[in-house]
Design an enzyme around this catalytic site. Structure first.
Site, short mmCIF file in Angstrom:
data_model
loop_
_atom_site.label_atom_id
_atom_site.label_comp_id
_atom_site.label_asym_id
_atom_site.label_seq_id
_atom_site.Cartn_x
_atom_site.Cartn_y
_atom_site.Cartn_z
N SER A 116 0.81 -1.60 0.44
CA SER A 116 0.01 -0.01 -0.01
C SER A 116 0.48 0.97 -0.29
CB SER A 116 -1.43 0.44 0.96
OG SER A 116 -1.75 -1.09 1.31
N HIS A 137 -0.97 -2.98 -7.49
CA HIS A 137 -1.71 -2.39 -6.27
C HIS A 137 -2.41 -2.61 -5.88
CE1 HIS A 137 -2.80 0.62 -2.47
NE2 HIS A 137 -2.69 -0.18 -2.67
N GLU A 149 -3.07 -0.34 -9.75
CA GLU A 149 -2.19 0.58 -9.76
C GLU A 149 -0.76 0.47 -10.25
OE1 GLU A 149 -2.40 4.75 -6.93
OE2 GLU A 149 -2.89 3.09 -5.64
N ASN A 188 -3.77 6.29 -1.85
CA ASN A 188 -3.65 5.43 -0.40
C ASN A 188 -2.93 7.39 -0.56
OD1 ASN A 188 -4.85 3.55 0.03
ND2 ASN A 188 -2.97 2.34 -0.38
N1 CAA Z 1 -15.37 -10.48 -2.29
C1 CAA Z 1 -16.03 -11.46 -3.47
N2 CAA Z 1 -17.49 -10.57 -3.34
C2 CAA Z 1 -18.04 -8.98 -2.44
C3 CAA Z 1 -17.06 -9.61 -1.45
C4 CAA Z 1 -16.08 -9.64 -1.09
N3 CAA Z 1 -15.09 -9.93 -0.22
N4 CAA Z 1 -17.33 -7.78 -0.87
C5 CAA Z 1 -18.74 -7.93 -1.38
N5 CAA Z 1 -18.64 -8.75 -2.37
C6 CAA Z 1 -19.77 -8.42 -3.49
C7 CAA Z 1 -20.58 -8.84 -3.18
O1 CAA Z 1 -21.38 -10.82 -3.58
C8 CAA Z 1 -21.89 -8.50 -3.80
O2 CAA Z 1 -22.30 -8.29 -5.10
P1 CAA Z 1 -23.72 -8.74 -5.59
O3 CAA Z 1 -24.22 -7.23 -5.54
O4 CAA Z 1 -23.32 -9.32 -6.74
O5 CAA Z 1 -24.63 -9.52 -4.67
C9 CAA Z 1 -20.98 -6.81 -3.80
O6 CAA Z 1 -19.92 -7.02 -4.00
C10 CAA Z 1 -21.90 -5.87 -2.52
O7 CAA Z 1 -21.60 -6.67 -1.89
P2 CAA Z 1 -22.52 -6.09 -0.17
O8 CAA Z 1 -24.40 -6.07 -0.91
O9 CAA Z 1 -22.66 -7.60 0.48
O10 CAA Z 1 -22.28 -4.85 0.67
P3 CAA Z 1 -22.37 -3.78 0.15
O11 CAA Z 1 -22.78 -3.38 -1.30
O12 CAA Z 1 -22.50 -2.75 1.80
O13 CAA Z 1 -20.69 -3.91 -0.33
C11 CAA Z 1 -18.36 -3.48 -0.16
C12 CAA Z 1 -19.93 -4.49 -0.14
C13 CAA Z 1 -18.10 -4.03 -2.40
C14 CAA Z 1 -16.89 -3.53 0.37
C15 CAA Z 1 -18.26 -1.70 -0.21
O14 CAA Z 1 -18.94 -1.34 1.09
C16 CAA Z 1 -17.63 -0.90 -1.41
O15 CAA Z 1 -16.86 -0.67 -2.03
N6 CAA Z 1 -16.94 -0.16 0.06
C17 CAA Z 1 -15.27 0.50 -0.01
C18 CAA Z 1 -14.66 -0.58 -0.61
C19 CAA Z 1 -12.89 0.68 -0.61
O16 CAA Z 1 -13.40 1.83 -0.23
N7 CAA Z 1 -11.90 -0.23 -0.66
C20 CAA Z 1 -10.57 0.52 -1.09
C21 CAA Z 1 -9.98 0.57 0.32
S1 CAA Z 1 -7.95 0.65 0.25
C22 CAA Z 1 -7.89 0.02 -0.54
O17 CAA Z 1 -7.72 -1.32 -1.12
C23 CAA Z 1 -5.79 -0.28 -0.82
C24 CAA Z 1 -5.14 0.00 0.37
O18 CAA Z 1 -3.73 -0.54 0.20
C25 CAA Z 1 -5.24 0.27 1.95
P1 NAD Z 2 -3.18 -9.25 6.16
O1 NAD Z 2 -2.86 -9.51 7.66
O2 NAD Z 2 -5.15 -9.34 5.99
O3 NAD Z 2 -2.98 -10.33 4.98
C1 NAD Z 2 -1.29 -10.63 5.22
C2 NAD Z 2 -0.78 -12.17 5.02
O4 NAD Z 2 0.39 -12.68 4.99
C3 NAD Z 2 -1.03 -13.07 6.42
O5 NAD Z 2 -1.94 -14.36 6.01
C4 NAD Z 2 0.01 -13.61 6.79
O6 NAD Z 2 0.31 -14.77 7.73
C5 NAD Z 2 1.11 -13.57 5.68
N1 NAD Z 2 2.95 -13.82 5.54
C6 NAD Z 2 3.21 -12.73 6.74
N2 NAD Z 2 4.33 -12.95 5.83
C7 NAD Z 2 4.58 -13.83 5.14
C8 NAD Z 2 5.55 -14.68 4.65
N3 NAD Z 2 6.84 -14.07 4.99
N4 NAD Z 2 5.24 -15.57 3.35
C9 NAD Z 2 4.15 -16.05 3.65
N5 NAD Z 2 2.96 -15.44 3.97
C10 NAD Z 2 3.20 -14.09 5.26
O7 NAD Z 2 -3.00 -8.34 4.75
P2 NAD Z 2 -3.71 -7.72 3.52
O8 NAD Z 2 -4.99 -7.43 4.07
O9 NAD Z 2 -4.22 -8.55 2.74
O10 NAD Z 2 -2.33 -7.11 3.52
C11 NAD Z 2 -1.37 -7.65 2.54
C12 NAD Z 2 -0.17 -6.63 1.91
O11 NAD Z 2 -1.87 -5.65 0.99
C13 NAD Z 2 0.12 -5.35 2.40
O12 NAD Z 2 1.44 -4.71 2.00
C14 NAD Z 2 -1.34 -4.37 3.01
O13 NAD Z 2 -0.30 -3.00 2.73
C15 NAD Z 2 -1.65 -4.51 1.29
N6 NAD Z 2 -2.66 -3.68 0.73
C16 NAD Z 2 -3.81 -4.18 1.92
C17 NAD Z 2 -5.11 -3.54 1.66
C18 NAD Z 2 -6.23 -3.29 2.36
O14 NAD Z 2 -7.01 -2.65 2.34
N7 NAD Z 2 -6.01 -4.60 3.96
C19 NAD Z 2 -5.61 -3.12 0.24
C20 NAD Z 2 -4.31 -2.89 -0.99
C21 NAD Z 2 -3.00 -3.13 -0.53
#
Ligand code: CAA
Ligand code: NAD
Length: 282
Positions: A116, A137, A149, A188
């Protein structure tokens, strides 16, 4: 095509699932048998959900599951065409892993990180061929969100970049955007300060968590509010990303609020641990 996915947590299991649904052979590497079992259970639950919602036929579900192997031995990736790393957001662990992938996969076309926020150059620097190290990403939940990304470090070569982009775009059907190799990349760098501001707002008593979330859902048409989103991301990951952003940009907006540190120390990691800002049934 054969691909290794290292780490089978929230993101690795989603990445493995979308690869398998695209008929790519996937080997998921986890750190323990228990973690590998959890990855398998998570993927199978998500595939079942796909069948229930009519997005996947029963035959495609079975075929996808059969495309995925699980292991705890990284040497099992030998001969793979590429690898995507999705282990914990911890720079030293990722650096060590990239050095290992470099040795196990001397002929792989690209070694991608799903980090991330860790700059890709730091991961490429410990390998013998930094030109094949890049960022892919994905976004959470991977089967639902279309974006990837594509991150090019100053050492990434054109061949690896094109191959990785074509894999994400043409094979997996994702939408790609390009980012420079800066902590947080495009999304992010914008999203995390927003989520941290919401936590600060909650921490200071400015508004309740429910009202903050409702405000952004009903007022700005976001699919979920920032505190529920923090729980979805995982509070440990959110904290690690905020630390990388702060280290790179020194912007006070990226400093982790104290309550976030305390919650992570307490093991309240959000959905994945059952409790974060909200509580979740197992
Ligand atoms: N796996 C597979 N499918 C999934 C799922 C999962 N984990 N979660 C939800 N779905 C599917 C459901 O099956 C559903 O599909 P249908 O419409 O065909 O039935 C659809 O997605 C919508 O799901 P729900 O009705 O259960 O729930 P919702 O409408 O509240 O949506 C959500 C859930 C998809 C999580 C939605 O709330 C959402 O998009 N939220 C924003 C998520 C977001 O911003 N993500 C980015 C996080 S940051 C990141 O990823 C980067 C990082 O590095 C941290
Ligand atoms: P998570 O904690 O759900 O999963 C991490 C996994 O890595 C765990 O199952 C752990 O057992 C495994 N692990 C740790 N060290 C390991 C190793 N040396 N070899 C094999 N497996 C190992 O975390 P996550 O949310 O899946 O995040 C994973 C990566 O993806 C991070 O770099 C995170 O920043 C990035 N990411 C996270 C999100 C998010 O929304 N959570 C979105 C995009 C990117």
């Amino acid at each position: 095509m054969r691909i290794g996915v290292v780490g089978g947590g929230l993101m690795g299991s989603g990445i493995a699932e979308v690869c398998a649904r695209a008929r790519v052979d996937v080997t998921v590497v986890e750190s323990s048998t228990e973690a590998a079992d959890r990855a398998r259970a998570r993927i199978e639950k998500s595939l079942d959900r796909g069948v229930r919602s009519g997005k996947l036929s029963a035959e495609d579900r079975t075929a996808a599951a059969e495309h995925i192997a699980y292991t705890t031995d990284i040497d099992d990736l030998a001969g793979s065409d590429a690898a995507i790393e999705a282990i914990v957001e911890h720079e030293p662990a990722k650096r060590e892993l990239f050095a290992r992938l470099d040795a196990v996969l001397p002929d792989a076309h690209f070694l991608a990180s799903n980090t991330s926020s860790v700059p890709i150059m730091k991961l490429g620097a410990g390998t013998t061929k930094p030109e094949r190290v890049l960022g892919l990403h994905f976004f959470n939940p991977v089967p639902v969100l279309p974006l990837v990304e594509v991150v090019r470090s100053i050492m990434t070569g054109d061949a690896a970049l094109q191959e990785a982009r074509s894999f994400a775009q043409d094979r997996l059907g994702k939408v790609c955007i390009d980012s420079q190799d800066r902590a947080g990349f495009v999304v992010n760098a914008l999203l995390i300060p927003y989520v941290l501001s919401a936590i600060r707002m909650y921490e200071s008593g400015f508004a309740s968590k429910e009202d903050i979330d409702e405000g952004m859902i009903k007022g700005c048409a976001h699919p979920m509010g920032p505190l529920a989103l923090a729980d979805l991301i995982g509070l440990d990951t959110l904290l690690a990303v905020s630390q990388s952003l702060y280290e790179e940009f020194r912007d006070p907006a990226s400093v982790a609020p104290a309550v976030l540190n305390r919650m992570v120390e307490a093991g309240l990691l959000g959905r994945k641990s059952g409790r974060g800002f909200y509580e979740y049934a197992a």
